[in-house]
Design a protein around this motif. Structure first.
Motif: not given
Lengths: 227, 227
Positions: A5, A8-11, A13, A86, A93
DNA sequence: AAAATAGTGTCTCTGAGACATTATTAA
DNA sequence: TTAATAATGTCTCAGAGACACTATTTT
């Protein structure tokens, strides 16, 4: 918090708004020319980032986008759906919370170099998945017009019943029975006649002017068994 | 990119799932005990972050949450709405893309210490705005049950018409006319009889077993004029 | 045979649309 | 007076629900 986690790149928004209006009985969408990359200079839906320091929620972000980028306030606004994945944005993403807005054409600003009001049947190629978002908005608006007062948000403050019926017919793309339409409007208890105000539009009997009851200015009225 | 955007904190994004099932004719929601802060140890909706390295979209994230955290696959899944704001999560301005899922109770895993199936009328206090999300799901399910085949996703693979009617009645909370119900099911062209398969449930005539036509396994069928 | 539920035929009543009639204006 | 559209009264037909009857099983 596990490592996968953390790494991981956050999306990304954002909010996007499908702003619809009715021009000469044809549904139009408002497009803005994008100022920034990606797709700088291309016509696209009004949209932007959520300002976490000022927006009360994503709907407030959408209202702010309409205010700051389109120059309007007071449009009817409802959440449409959230689009994600993505591939929809070249930056990575992304998540777009999409809103649908309705406004009478009189309240739109004049068109200029960076704002355009285009029939929904004649939209140019749109970036991202904006075409899918517009299609979802159209489906929603047409569907809700079958059983609710949604279309009144495309009329000005005062309007006649024949005018309102015309708006419904334009959205739905089919003629409606006059007697049934009036019965339904009556059942919804949506409108109030403006006393003494008539609309004289030609060599014929003038029509009564109506306005939406205050209780329904922000809420929709529903017809129990549809239109 | 202006400075105010660079300095703004982006919202936290997650997905939450309202997983509903029918136990003894009562709608139940599935809750998980939270493993991590905030609200560690508290019962809450299944949810999690989007894994941008593996999820095809937010719906895939929701399906993954159901698979990894609840241990189920194949549930009917549809996007509900997106909830957002600065106050709903103590970690800060957040966005939750909420999904609604339906599954026959037989396909749920056994309850254990960290998973619980609770009548929607008897839910405990829920963290975040999970109560509002559940309420939105219930409204959606009840509304769609008035004009679509949504409730079949709460039945197993084979079921009788009286059983299906019972499911509709449980969701809607009111008895339905048997003749009309069967007419509507017929009009939707949703079901196919399983040849020769009957359900003998007691000292009376056995009922024909039906299954959902393959075409409607993932799509809903709509009744033109409602239920 | 009796009891129980499945499944179907049919009548009635509600409500939506079609049609017709009246109302009110400008030309 | 005519033409045009607004507004409303009323008939008809379709569809939903009520009711009743037949069908098929177990006890």
């Amino acid at each position: 918090m596990n490592q996968s986690h953390e790494s991981r790149t956050p999306p990304i928004v954002s909010v996007d708004v499908v702003l619809l209006t009715l021009v000469e009985q044809v549904l139009h969408a408002v497009l803005l020319r994008r100022a920034q990359a990606p797709f700088a200079g291309v016509w696209a839906l009004p949209g932007g980032y959520i300002h976490t320091n000022e927006d009360a929620d994503a709907q407030a972000s959408a209202a702010r986008v309409l205010r700051e980028k389109v120059g309007i306030a007071g449009a009817y606004l409802e959440q449409l759906a959230t689009f994600s994945g993505p591939a929809r944005d070249p930056r990575g993403w992304s998540v777009a919370i999409a809103y649908c807005a309705l406004l009478p054409v009189q309240q739109l600003p004049a068109e200029h170099a960076d704002i355009s009001v285009i029939p929904v049947t004649a939209l140019p190629q749109l970036p991202f998945d904006h075409r899918a978002i517009v299609d979802a908005a159209l489906e929603r608006v047409r569907n809700k017009s079958l059983y609710s007062s949604l279309p009144v948000h495309l009329c000005g403050e005062r309007f006649t019943l024949p005018q309102l019926q015309q708006v419904y017919e334009s959205i739905l793309g089919e003629p409606l029975n006059k007697v049934s339409f009036r019965r339904k409007m009556d059942e919804m208890e949506l409108l109030q006649a403006v006393p003494g105000a008539m609309h004289s539009g030609g060599a014929h009997r003038p029509a009564q002017l109506y306005r939406v009851k205050p209780a329904f200015r922000q809420t929709l009225a529903l017809a129990p068994r549809g239109l």
